[in-house]
Design a protein around this motif. Sequence first.
Motif, PDB file in Angstrom:
ATOM      1  N   GLY A 175       0.791  -1.216   0.000  1.00 27.31           N
ATOM      2  CA  GLY A 175       0.000   0.000   0.000  1.00 27.31           C
ATOM      3  C   GLY A 175       0.828   1.272   0.000  1.00 27.31           C
ATOM      4  N   GLN A 176       2.165   1.170   0.012  1.00 33.33           N
ATOM      5  CA  GLN A 176       3.005   2.358  -0.088  1.00 33.33           C
ATOM      6  C   GLN A 176       2.798   2.993  -1.477  1.00 33.33           C
ATOM      7  N   VAL A 177       3.094   4.288  -1.565  1.00 31.83           N
ATOM      8  CA  VAL A 177       3.047   4.983  -2.845  1.00 31.83           C
ATOM      9  C   VAL A 177       4.421   5.586  -3.112  1.00 31.83           C
ATOM     10  N   GLU A 178       4.756   5.678  -4.389  1.00 38.99           N
ATOM     11  CA  GLU A 178       6.059   6.205  -4.779  1.00 38.99           C
ATOM     12  C   GLU A 178       5.888   7.173  -5.937  1.00 38.99           C
ATOM     13  N   LEU A 179       6.545   8.308  -5.838  1.00 38.43           N
ATOM     14  CA  LEU A 179       6.624   9.263  -6.929  1.00 38.43           C
ATOM     15  C   LEU A 179       8.028   9.220  -7.515  1.00 38.43           C
ATOM     16  N   SER A 180       8.108   8.994  -8.827  1.00 42.20           N
ATOM     17  CA  SER A 180       9.385   8.998  -9.537  1.00 42.20           C
ATOM     18  C   SER A 180       9.438  10.242 -10.405  1.00 42.20           C
ATOM     19  N   SER A 181      10.371  11.102 -10.114  1.00 40.48           N
ATOM     20  CA  SER A 181      10.474  12.345 -10.876  1.00 40.48           C
ATOM     21  C   SER A 181      10.962  12.055 -12.282  1.00 40.48           C
ATOM     22  N   PRO A 182      10.613  12.900 -13.245  1.00 37.98           N
ATOM     23  CA  PRO A 182      11.271  12.788 -14.547  1.00 37.98           C
ATOM     24  C   PRO A 182      12.722  13.222 -14.420  1.00 37.98           C
ATOM     25  N   PRO A 183      13.597  12.740 -15.281  1.00 38.75           N
ATOM     26  CA  PRO A 183      14.989  13.193 -15.231  1.00 38.75           C
ATOM     27  C   PRO A 183      15.080  14.695 -15.432  1.00 38.75           C
ATOM     28  N   SER A 184      15.946  15.320 -14.647  1.00 38.20           N
ATOM     29  CA  SER A 184      16.093  16.775 -14.700  1.00 38.20           C
ATOM     30  C   SER A 184      17.534  17.145 -15.008  1.00 38.20           C
ATOM     31  N   ASP A 185      17.688  18.312 -15.637  1.00 35.21           N
ATOM     32  CA  ASP A 185      19.033  18.784 -15.980  1.00 35.21           C
ATOM     33  C   ASP A 185      19.813  19.281 -14.773  1.00 35.21           C
ATOM     34  N   SER A 186      19.123  19.583 -13.676  1.00 34.23           N
ATOM     35  CA  SER A 186      19.817  20.064 -12.491  1.00 34.23           C
ATOM     36  C   SER A 186      19.102  19.546 -11.251  1.00 34.23           C
ATOM     37  N   PRO A 187      19.830  19.350 -10.155  1.00 38.70           N
ATOM     38  CA  PRO A 187      19.180  18.938  -8.908  1.00 38.70           C
ATOM     39  C   PRO A 187      18.121  19.927  -8.446  1.00 38.70           C
ATOM     40  N   GLY A 188      18.368  21.230  -8.679  1.00 45.28           N
ATOM     41  CA  GLY A 188      17.388  22.235  -8.270  1.00 45.28           C
ATOM     42  C   GLY A 188      16.070  22.076  -9.003  1.00 45.28           C
TER      43      GLY A 188
END
Length: 454
Positions: free
Chosen positions: A104-117
Amino acid sequence: MSPLTETLTDPLTDIPPRTDVPPLTEANAEGHLAAICFKIGPPRLVGVEAEWFVHDAENPGSAVAPHRLEQALAALPTDPDGEHPGSDGPLFPAGSRLTREPGGQVELSSPPSDSPGDCAEGLLLDQGTLRAALAAQGLRLTGSGTDPLARERLMQLSHPRYLAMERHFDRTGPWGRIMMCGTASLQVCVDAGTARGPSSYAARWQLLHRLGPVLVAAFANSPLLDGKPTGHRSTRQMVWSRMDPTRTLAPRLADGDPRGNWARYVLDAELLCVRRDHGRSWAAPTGCTFREWLRGDGERPPTLADLDYHCTTLFPPVRPRGHLELRMIDAQPGNGWLAPLALVTGLLDDPVAADTALGALEVLDTSSLLPPRSELWRRAATLAMADPALRRAALTCFGAAEQALARRPGSGRLRAALTEFAERYPARGRCPADDQLDALRAGVHPVPLETAPC
């Protein structure tokens, strides 16, 4: 395009194995793995996969029925017209992908980004969207490496992969089921690196493994299981260390051949599942490795697709998937995932910071045992920042990363998060797990429900 664009590959996609392709040989398998596991190029992109438990806001000690989570997620927009290729779930403003885990956990996977910010800003936005959707159903996110409450652990997903995982891990005790239904992590994904030089994939591979115990210790956030202290600051790390060693230990590290070592590691890992069609079980033959399957043990010859899928069932501390996926960090409360993102990228993206960190990490004790079963990794999981050597190394790494972020435009939020974390925890010999233990001793909820806006 950077290999980190593969961060969001879905291991549950049901693609029946083809049988009309030439048989896969050991030599072809090793060559394929060596070619794809560390993709070469200047490090550029970063991604984050943040996982949380879901609790009832009014009655957090009870299990959340799957239909309540489904109702909350159903309120989010989707992509009925197929305008966003690869998206088969809710759409988030910054493009993160949502997955649901077995317990039942949920996970968000960010899209790849050009910078950590940029990565941080996007995931913060999508995390806020997810929080709001859950709040409408009386649900809240909880960031902790293990579920801190004594709730019933239930397998909520019936995909044949997870059923096969249950069967495989049940052979060696309860740890696999605890991992699947009672743990949550934070993963930072970075590009593998160049062929040579200070940003080479071999140098980054070694640095990340040396950094691993500091990441475990500094961000330890799972001292409780079933509502009781376990004696470990990172119980989640302890659980992983007791599971199938053919898929949870690190590959051989000492000889400087990451590609060859990873290829051998993959082939010598036991099969967790074998994909079959027509609704048949995916259970794998007991004790059979992929290499043995290649040599004729099995109901049919394996294919390249089988090999690629087998790689998704391996869980070492650092997993090469073209990019490098750090898997040793406990889930963090609130927006606490900002600090690990800042630390990892601050050290990896700055040669001066990387050299400073490596000097501090090289003086730590080493062991012939591979992580996460070495003595150093055990100390990290048990003592965390109460271990003097790990604390000294952590403070040096945090300081080097903070200076690196100060040299990088657009890193103000991450630098502030890193500095605040360092002052609150490593500088005081503490980690987030100590907050849970303090709350338990005080008789209050061990993990504050995360209702603050992003």
